[in-house]
Write a protein that holds these residues in place. Structure first.
Motif, PDB file in Angstrom:
ATOM      1  N   ASN A   1       3.662  -1.983  10.281  1.00 54.08           N
ATOM      2  CA  ASN A   1       3.033  -1.426  11.193  1.00 54.08           C
ATOM      3  C   ASN A   1       1.945  -0.162  10.711  1.00 54.08           C
ATOM      4  O   ASN A   1       0.622  -0.428  10.951  1.00 54.08           O
ATOM      5  N   GLU A   2       2.560   0.451   9.972  1.00 53.12           N
ATOM      6  CA  GLU A   2       1.604   1.578   9.373  1.00 53.12           C
ATOM      7  C   GLU A   2       0.842   1.153   8.334  1.00 53.12           C
ATOM      8  O   GLU A   2       1.191   1.540   7.197  1.00 53.12           O
ATOM      9  N   LYS A   3      -0.180   0.509   8.495  1.00 51.44           N
ATOM     10  CA  LYS A   3      -1.177  -0.237   7.533  1.00 51.44           C
ATOM     11  C   LYS A   3      -1.685   0.794   6.649  1.00 51.44           C
ATOM     12  O   LYS A   3      -2.120   0.536   5.404  1.00 51.44           O
ATOM     13  N   ASP A   4      -1.945   2.055   7.224  1.00 55.13           N
ATOM     14  CA  ASP A   4      -2.715   3.093   6.294  1.00 55.13           C
ATOM     15  C   ASP A   4      -1.677   3.783   5.153  1.00 55.13           C
ATOM     16  O   ASP A   4      -2.047   4.377   4.016  1.00 55.13           O
ATOM     17  N   GLN A   5      -0.373   3.161   5.249  1.00 54.16           N
ATOM     18  CA  GLN A   5       0.403   3.717   4.341  1.00 54.16           C
ATOM     19  C   GLN A   5       0.548   2.711   3.286  1.00 54.16           C
ATOM     20  O   GLN A   5       1.349   2.618   2.158  1.00 54.16           O
ATOM     21  N   ASN A   6       0.034   1.375   3.270  1.00 59.07           N
ATOM     22  CA  ASN A   6       0.094   0.294   2.342  1.00 59.07           C
ATOM     23  C   ASN A   6      -0.547   0.769   0.785  1.00 59.07           C
ATOM     24  O   ASN A   6      -1.342   1.726   0.730  1.00 59.07           O
ATOM     25  N   ILE A   7       0.091   0.479   0.030  1.00 59.63           N
ATOM     26  CA  ILE A   7      -0.356   0.730  -1.440  1.00 59.63           C
ATOM     27  C   ILE A   7      -0.445  -0.578  -2.330  1.00 59.63           C
ATOM     28  O   ILE A   7       0.423  -1.310  -2.519  1.00 59.63           O
ATOM     29  N   THR A   8      -1.460  -0.773  -3.284  1.00 57.05           N
ATOM     30  CA  THR A   8      -1.599  -1.710  -4.085  1.00 57.05           C
ATOM     31  C   THR A   8      -1.845  -1.213  -5.347  1.00 57.05           C
ATOM     32  O   THR A   8      -2.692  -0.251  -5.483  1.00 57.05           O
ATOM     33  N   VAL A   9      -1.207  -1.525  -6.632  1.00 53.79           N
ATOM     34  CA  VAL A   9      -1.406  -0.890  -7.852  1.00 53.79           C
ATOM     35  C   VAL A   9      -1.607  -2.092  -8.841  1.00 53.79           C
ATOM     36  O   VAL A   9      -0.970  -3.102  -9.130  1.00 53.79           O
ATOM     37  N   PHE A  10      -2.674  -1.846  -9.630  1.00 50.14           N
ATOM     38  CA  PHE A  10      -2.904  -2.761 -10.931  1.00 50.14           C
ATOM     39  C   PHE A  10      -2.906  -1.548 -11.974  1.00 50.14           C
ATOM     40  O   PHE A  10      -3.673  -0.857 -11.945  1.00 50.14           O
ATOM     41  N   SER A  11      -2.167  -2.080 -13.129  1.00 50.13           N
ATOM     42  CA  SER A  11      -2.027  -1.332 -14.452  1.00 50.13           C
ATOM     43  C   SER A  11      -2.130  -2.196 -15.754  1.00 50.13           C
ATOM     44  O   SER A  11      -1.489  -3.134 -15.651  1.00 50.13           O
ATOM     45  N   TYR A  12      -2.668  -1.569 -16.600  1.00 45.31           N
ATOM     46  CA  TYR A  12      -2.579  -1.902 -17.973  1.00 45.31           C
ATOM     47  C   TYR A  12      -2.229  -0.871 -18.804  1.00 45.31           C
ATOM     48  O   TYR A  12      -2.876   0.231 -18.674  1.00 45.31           O
ATOM     49  N   GLN A  13      -1.179  -1.112 -19.756  1.00 43.13           N
ATOM     50  CA  GLN A  13      -0.504  -0.167 -20.584  1.00 43.13           C
ATOM     51  C   GLN A  13      -0.365  -1.051 -21.915  1.00 43.13           C
ATOM     52  O   GLN A  13       0.652  -1.598 -22.166  1.00 43.13           O
ATOM     53  N   PRO A  14      -1.095  -0.317 -22.939  1.00 40.68           N
ATOM     54  CA  PRO A  14      -1.064  -0.700 -24.357  1.00 40.68           C
ATOM     55  C   PRO A  14      -0.093   0.477 -24.964  1.00 40.68           C
ATOM     56  O   PRO A  14      -0.085   1.524 -24.644  1.00 40.68           O
TER      57      PRO A  14
ATOM     58  N   LYS B   1      -5.319   1.273 -11.452  1.00 42.42           N
ATOM     59  CA  LYS B   1      -6.040   1.311 -10.282  1.00 42.42           C
ATOM     60  C   LYS B   1      -5.145   1.381  -8.878  1.00 42.42           C
ATOM     61  O   LYS B   1      -4.536   0.314  -8.915  1.00 42.42           O
ATOM     62  N   ILE B   2      -5.602   2.351  -8.228  1.00 43.43           N
ATOM     63  CA  ILE B   2      -4.320   2.446  -7.077  1.00 43.43           C
ATOM     64  C   ILE B   2      -5.376   2.307  -5.441  1.00 43.43           C
ATOM     65  O   ILE B   2      -6.063   3.057  -5.284  1.00 43.43           O
ATOM     66  N   ASN B   3      -5.036   1.365  -4.815  1.00 42.96           N
ATOM     67  CA  ASN B   3      -5.775   1.155  -3.668  1.00 42.96           C
ATOM     68  C   ASN B   3      -4.730   1.303  -2.609  1.00 42.96           C
ATOM     69  O   ASN B   3      -3.784   0.843  -2.328  1.00 42.96           O
ATOM     70  N   ARG B   4      -5.188   2.391  -1.461  1.00 44.15           N
ATOM     71  CA  ARG B   4      -4.234   2.854  -0.400  1.00 44.15           C
ATOM     72  C   ARG B   4      -4.879   2.283   1.052  1.00 44.15           C
ATOM     73  O   ARG B   4      -5.985   1.955   0.916  1.00 44.15           O
ATOM     74  N   GLY B   5      -3.893   2.223   1.928  1.00 44.89           N
ATOM     75  CA  GLY B   5      -4.167   1.512   3.018  1.00 44.89           C
ATOM     76  C   GLY B   5      -5.195   2.521   3.859  1.00 44.89           C
ATOM     77  O   GLY B   5      -5.938   2.089   4.922  1.00 44.89           O
ATOM     78  N   ASN B   6      -5.108   3.974   3.623  1.00 42.00           N
ATOM     79  CA  ASN B   6      -6.214   4.625   4.380  1.00 42.00           C
ATOM     80  C   ASN B   6      -7.441   4.847   3.522  1.00 42.00           C
ATOM     81  O   ASN B   6      -8.373   5.947   3.861  1.00 42.00           O
ATOM     82  N   LYS B   7      -7.856   4.054   2.595  1.00 40.45           N
ATOM     83  CA  LYS B   7      -9.084   3.837   2.029  1.00 40.45           C
ATOM     84  C   LYS B   7      -9.169   5.007   0.956  1.00 40.45           C
ATOM     85  O   LYS B   7     -10.278   5.322   0.232  1.00 40.45           O
ATOM     86  N   GLU B   8      -8.100   5.662   0.632  1.00 39.35           N
ATOM     87  CA  GLU B   8      -8.490   7.044  -0.422  1.00 39.35           C
ATOM     88  C   GLU B   8      -7.873   6.533  -1.529  1.00 39.35           C
ATOM     89  O   GLU B   8      -6.927   6.821  -2.263  1.00 39.35           O
TER      90      GLU B   8
END
Length: 280
Positions: free
Chosen positions: A71-84, A105-112
């Protein structure tokens, strides 16, 4: 090459850090708590290269993680990471020396949305694991640039006994632009981790963590410097189907106390995770 896939379900009593007493403050700035459930997915792929006749390993890790609430889509989070990382193993002393870099790179549901970059030298033995990390967090949008900050962290974990670890986590956040009063702080954390093998394929894990945080600047609304004390208790049961697949069931309780009532809240979480590893 080692690949790990994780699938998870969780339910939280307070996904937005809602207050214990929301009626005291304006809801525009201090919202009521919201309970919600989420599903999560993770893919982690690590590539290992060993230098010939040298105790040196080069590791490149790519990670993708997603957590979506029902329900609370603004709390969604997606992370892409590269670690050498670069590891050196001293065969005589049995010590490992490492240097790890990270770009996230962190993408959040609240667009921040924001990016994080870090460098971390590490040292580990059979009973000690320690590292120092410098991290820089940069928000994507110009309107959020006042939230940019740097972080310095020191972490150490020590094997006290066969079934007990102690760890300490100390870090300091420093605002880059000095435009906000709610970023600069230091935190001192200490924790105990107990684990016990019930059977050959089942293990129980109990973790307790206590954190103290103190902010640098006064909050004009409360006319005081914020001081927090937080407690985290986590209990989990792990079942190994085989050497490559694990089922984890856990429950946790988090409580944050503060000298400023707007930051007093708690959260209960129940989660179920399945982890599968592949190697070739």
């Amino acid at each position: 090459v080692v690949a790990k896939v994780m699938l998870g379900l969780s339910s939280s009593s307070n996904v937005n850090n809602g207050l214990d007493n929301p009626e005291v403050f304006p809801k525009t700035f201090f919202p009521e708590r919201i309970a919600d459930s989420a599903h999560s997915e993770m893919l982690n792929i690590s590539f290992f290269n060993y230098l010939k006749k040298q105790p040196v390993r080069i590791q490149n890790t790519i990670l993708a993680y997603n957590k979506s609430f029902l329900n609370e889509k603004d709390q969604n989070i997606t992370v892409f990471s590269y670690q050498p990382s670069l590891d050196y193993f001293d065969a005589n002393s049995k010590h490992m020396y490492s240097l790890e870099l990270s770009a996230d790179k962190i993408n959040r549901g609240n667009k921040e949305d924001f990016s994080a970059y870090s460098i971390s030298p590490k040292f580990s033995t059979k009973d000690i694991n320690t590292y120092v990390k410098y991290q820089k967090i940069i928000y994507d949008k110009n309107i959020d640039e006042d939230k940019n900050f740097e972080k310095i962290q020191f972490f150490t974990k020590i094997n006290l006994f066969e079934n007990m670890n102690y760890y300490t986590n100390i870090y300091k956040n420093m605002s880059i632009n000095d435009l906000r009063t709610d970023i600069d702080k230091y935190t001192i954390g200490n924790g105990i981790n107990l684990f016990y093998k019930i059977t050959e394929n089942n293990k129980i894990n109990l973790n307790y963590q206590l954190d103290y945080s103190k902010y640098k600047y006064s909050n004009l609304f409360f006319n005081s410097k914020r001081k927090d004390e937080s407690h985290l208790i986590d209990l989990s049961l792990m079942h190994d189907f085989d050497k490559t697949s694990i089922l984890n069931i856990s429950t946790s309780y988090y409580k944050n106390n503060s000298n400023q009532d707007a930051y007093v809240y708690d959260e209960k979480i129940i989660s179920l995770k399945y982890l599968k590893a592949f190697s070739w």
